[in-house]
Design an enzyme around this catalytic site. Sequence first.
Site, PDB file in Angstrom:
ATOM      1  N   ARG A 224      47.925 -28.442 -12.417  1.00  0.00           N
ATOM      2  CA  ARG A 224      47.032 -29.547 -12.763  1.00  0.00           C
ATOM      3  C   ARG A 224      47.783 -30.855 -12.548  1.00  0.00           C
ATOM      4  O   ARG A 224      48.956 -30.977 -12.931  1.00  0.00           O
ATOM      5  CB  ARG A 224      46.548 -29.456 -14.213  1.00  0.00           C
ATOM      6  CG  ARG A 224      45.455 -28.423 -14.447  1.00  0.00           C
ATOM      7  CD  ARG A 224      44.156 -28.806 -13.773  1.00  0.00           C
ATOM      8  NE  ARG A 224      43.086 -27.840 -13.943  1.00  0.00           N
ATOM      9  CZ  ARG A 224      42.803 -26.873 -13.086  1.00  0.00           C
ATOM     10  NH1 ARG A 224      43.546 -26.731 -11.993  1.00  0.00           N
ATOM     11  NH2 ARG A 224      41.798 -26.049 -13.287  1.00  0.00           N
ATOM     12  N   GLU A 253      48.010 -43.598  -6.319  1.00  0.00           N
ATOM     13  CA  GLU A 253      49.320 -44.203  -6.095  1.00  0.00           C
ATOM     14  C   GLU A 253      50.287 -43.256  -5.407  1.00  0.00           C
ATOM     15  O   GLU A 253      51.259 -43.691  -4.795  1.00  0.00           O
ATOM     16  CB  GLU A 253      49.918 -44.694  -7.404  1.00  0.00           C
ATOM     17  CG  GLU A 253      50.265 -43.612  -8.416  1.00  0.00           C
ATOM     18  CD  GLU A 253      50.731 -44.206  -9.731  1.00  0.00           C
ATOM     19  OE1 GLU A 253      51.454 -45.214  -9.701  1.00  0.00           O
ATOM     20  OE2 GLU A 253      50.343 -43.677 -10.790  1.00  0.00           O
ATOM     21  N   HIS A 265      43.591 -30.004  -2.924  1.00  0.00           N
ATOM     22  CA  HIS A 265      43.214 -28.881  -3.798  1.00  0.00           C
ATOM     23  C   HIS A 265      42.872 -27.635  -2.975  1.00  0.00           C
ATOM     24  O   HIS A 265      41.806 -27.052  -3.102  1.00  0.00           O
ATOM     25  CB  HIS A 265      42.031 -29.262  -4.698  1.00  0.00           C
ATOM     26  CG  HIS A 265      41.918 -28.387  -5.909  1.00  0.00           C
ATOM     27  ND1 HIS A 265      40.946 -28.556  -6.860  1.00  0.00           N
ATOM     28  CD2 HIS A 265      42.656 -27.324  -6.329  1.00  0.00           C
ATOM     29  CE1 HIS A 265      41.081 -27.652  -7.813  1.00  0.00           C
ATOM     30  NE2 HIS A 265      42.121 -26.897  -7.511  1.00  0.00           N
TER      31      HIS A 265
END
Length: 374
Positions: A224, A253, A265
């Site tokens: 995560r 960022e 992902h």
Amino acid sequence: MFEILTLNKISKNGLDRLDSAKFTCSDSAENPDAILVRSASMHEMELSEKTVAIARAGAGVNNIPIPACSDKGVVVFNTPGANANAVKELVLCSLFMASRKVAASLDWCKTLKGEGDNVGKLVEKGKSNFAGPEILGKTLGIVGLGAIGALVARDAKALGMDIIAYDPFAQGKTDIELVELDELFAKSDYITLHAPLNDGTRGMINAETIAKMKDGVRILNFARGELVASKDIVDALASGKAGAYITDFPTDEQLGAEGVTALPHLGASTPESEENCAMMAADEVSAYLLRGEIKNSVNLPNTCLAESFAVRTCIIHKENADDFAAKAEVAAKADGANVAAIFTANKKDMGYTVIDTDKPFNAEIDGAIRVRVI
């Protein structure tokens, strides 16, 4: 006939496991008995009073409001291990990518287009910018030895890495060397994260913990994004404290930052993984709706129930399991029902009691959150 709502595209092989004589599946069911979901967020979704189960075709359940579901007596399932091999393969790939600056070298090679006969010389001249170490003999620290972490440990060891791990729940269950988290940070050349996201793990990789690590440490995050403090890892890469960061959950960022390899992902994005997850989720929902069985629920205990029964009453509650079962048994006998079997258990503050009888009884007793009679 049970209605199943699909919030994402669910593999046909998964949906085919739901008996068409007993289930209908669609993405438009207004009052579904159960919901199959992959990544769609359910936090703002108003659940039908008829909905009794949600199955997430994947391991993480951050997209599902677990406390609200528990309060309504909705069982939430996930599919642990179904996508483990897919994620493991990408982690292994990323070990090499973190070492050899593969992604950056690919981008650089594209800039040589149009150089004609000079390409060969330019490649030889520029290749040193992308050099990196081999993983053989290096120490890999694994945070979390669940289904994915355990597979990573096995295969990384076969590749010649030394493995250490941190997992407070793995004591006595593994032959991998278990260490405290600070020791793992201090000893690891590579760190891969496979921990759940909760209040105790959020931001576990931050400026303070990075300072405890080896200079040039390479960190992989396929669990995560919030496990890693975004600004802190970018700063560590800029200073040279960290050598690489590869993540499946990039922040704004991090995109384009030196040393970051960002993936969209992709961990479980294989046809095999999607099919495995869908099939497991469908089986979980079917077993619960048809027989009251629970396996792989994140908010209620697993069950061990008899195969055959005349009438099965399934009660979700928040009381101590044994105390509630005693009350339920009294209620059954008061209505003249003969009790054939009782199952009762708690998972944290949630309880589940199942009573098999020869006829129905009034189970709407004090403390019951939801009652289902099968």
